[in-house]
Design a protein around this motif. Structure first.
Motif, PDB file in Angstrom:
ATOM      1  N   VAL A   1       0.828  -1.206   0.000  1.00 10.38           N
ATOM      2  CA  VAL A   1       0.000   0.000   0.000  1.00 10.38           C
ATOM      3  C   VAL A   1       0.862   1.256   0.000  1.00 10.38           C
ATOM      4  O   VAL A   1       0.589   2.219  -0.727  1.00 10.38           O
ATOM      5  CB  VAL A   1      -0.957  -0.005   1.205  1.00 10.38           C
TER       6      VAL A   1
ATOM      7  N   ALA B   1      -2.058   4.393  -2.765  1.00  9.71           N
ATOM      8  CA  ALA B   1      -2.588   5.117  -1.611  1.00  9.71           C
ATOM      9  C   ALA B   1      -1.476   5.776  -0.789  1.00  9.71           C
ATOM     10  O   ALA B   1      -1.606   6.931  -0.374  1.00  9.71           O
ATOM     11  CB  ALA B   1      -3.407   4.170  -0.737  1.00  9.71           C
TER      12      ALA B   1
ATOM     13  N   ALA C   1     -13.652  10.317  -1.298  1.00  9.51           N
ATOM     14  CA  ALA C   1     -12.235   9.945  -1.288  1.00  9.51           C
ATOM     15  C   ALA C   1     -11.353  11.180  -1.145  1.00  9.51           C
ATOM     16  O   ALA C   1     -11.724  12.270  -1.594  1.00  9.51           O
ATOM     17  CB  ALA C   1     -11.876   9.209  -2.574  1.00  9.51           C
TER      18      ALA C   1
ATOM     19  N   LEU D   1      -6.194  11.107  -4.111  1.00  4.27           N
ATOM     20  CA  LEU D   1      -6.428   9.865  -4.847  1.00  4.27           C
ATOM     21  C   LEU D   1      -7.181  10.103  -6.149  1.00  4.27           C
ATOM     22  O   LEU D   1      -7.547   9.152  -6.842  1.00  4.27           O
ATOM     23  CB  LEU D   1      -7.230   8.885  -3.978  1.00  4.27           C
TER      24      LEU D   1
ATOM     25  N   THR E   1      -6.810  -2.580   1.037  1.00  5.17           N
ATOM     26  CA  THR E   1      -7.328  -1.288   1.470  1.00  5.17           C
ATOM     27  C   THR E   1      -8.852  -1.349   1.498  1.00  5.17           C
ATOM     28  O   THR E   1      -9.464  -2.281   0.971  1.00  5.17           O
ATOM     29  CB  THR E   1      -6.911  -0.144   0.520  1.00  5.17           C
TER      30      THR E   1
ATOM     31  N   PHE F   1     -10.613   0.553  -0.200  1.00  2.72           N
ATOM     32  CA  PHE F   1     -11.101   0.991  -1.505  1.00  2.72           C
ATOM     33  C   PHE F   1     -11.332  -0.168  -2.471  1.00  2.72           C
ATOM     34  O   PHE F   1     -12.013   0.005  -3.483  1.00  2.72           O
ATOM     35  CB  PHE F   1     -10.092   1.958  -2.149  1.00  2.72           C
TER      36      PHE F   1
END
Length: 321
Positions: free
Chosen positions: A129, A134, A203, A207, A259, A261
């Motif tokens: 990650v 991210a 968000a 991102l 994550t 997401f």
């Protein structure tokens, strides 16, 4: 780094090495055969008969490829290819280790594979990650807005509050010219019922390169298309591009949640002819883009520009090319 195109002879040696890795524990599986074919077609522009390619020793490969950057890229490719199957054999990792030792290079993706094989999943999640999308995005957010900006963005994402000024700026994109990047971003959020940055559960702004890559690349939002957007981003990303592909495959082939997401799936690409070819093609398409949209790209400066003009300016090829 940008993706490096090897010479014809280097490409042949690299393909032999990748096949050596992928057959270390048994015959070449269909999904890996498809991946090698796609690499030849979309990246290397070669047409070697895979069945005729013999194994290669680490010493032979080191003699054929002496550029440290190309060596690192090849190790990253080997690791990525092993992850296209939903299991990785110890023999395959050991083969990559031997090639890396002969190359005398340190590989981020090989270190990630070691963590995966030894089930150090917490450390693996953190490393993937922080290196893929991210982590760098939050790092840039901190650079631009400081700790308070990070707290505000994460608080909005968590649904704790609305950052009204930020949210209103994005809602105002509804009034941008037709065909502009800003108007298409507004349509994208509206069509998918996404929350705008600044709104509760929206968000973080940092991102946004992902959502804008959907628009510039012309990709949808179903699970398969999300994988293609990640591959496209991996292609244009200059720093740790293979970590994005590792993220994609750990999430979609190995069922590892990384994550909030991205929902995980196991074996998503199994029994889907052409799916891995699409991923490689998206990566190759991204590799020919002239801008790394994850690296301090000022998207507000071009929100009023026409999407088609930006595609030409950034070198984004038509999706069917």
């Amino acid at each position: 780094m940008s993706f490096l195109i090897p010479t014809h002879e280097q490409a042949r040696a690299g393909l032999r090495a990748m096949k050596t890795v992928l057959t270390a524990a048994g015959p070449l599986t269909p999904i890996r055969r498809e991946a090698l074919g796609a690499i030849q077609q979309h990246l290397l522009r070669t047409d070697h008969d895979l069945d005729a390619l013999g194994p290669i020793t680490p010493e032979e490969l080191a003699a054929a490829i002496d550029d440290p950057a190309l060596r690192t890229q090849l190790i990253g490719g080997m690791v990525t290819l092993t992850l296209t199957c939903d299991t990785v054999a110890d023999e395959e990792q050991q083969a990559i280790e031997r090639f890396a030792a002969a190359f005398a290079v340190e590989s981020v993706t090989l270190a990630q594979l070691r963590k995966f094989q030894t089930e150090r999943l917490m450390a693996l999640r953190f490393d993937v990650v922080r290196r893929s999308l991210a982590g760098p995005a939050l790092g840039q957010l901190y650079e631009d807005q400081g700790l308070l900006g990070v707290v505000k963005n994460l608080g909005s994402f968590a649904g704790l509050w609305e950052n009204r000024a930020v949210a209103e700026r994005y809602r105002a994109l509804a009034h941008y010219p037709e065909g502009s990047l800003g108007k298409e971003l507004w349509r994208f959020y509206e069509a998918n019922a996404f929350k705008f940055p600044g709104e509760k559960h929206g968000a973080p702004e940092s991102l946004l390169s992902h959502d804008l890559s959907h628009i510039l690349g012309g990709y949808g939002t179903d699970y398969r298309s999300e994988g293609l957007v990640l591959a496209f981003q991996a292609g244009y990303k200059r720093q740790d591009p293979f970590s994005v592909l590792v993220f994609l495959l750990l999430n979609g082939q190995h069922g590892l949640r990384l994550t909030a997401f991205a929902d995980p799936a196991r074996g998503f690409y199994n029994d889907k002819p052409g799916a891995i070819d699409e991923v490689v093609r998206a990566f190759a398409r991204g590799a020919r883009v002239t801008v790394d949209f994850t690296d301090h790209w000022d998207f507000w400066a071009v929100m009023d520009r026409q999407v088609e003009d930006l595609r030409r300016e950034y070198g984004i090829e038509p999706a069917a090319a």
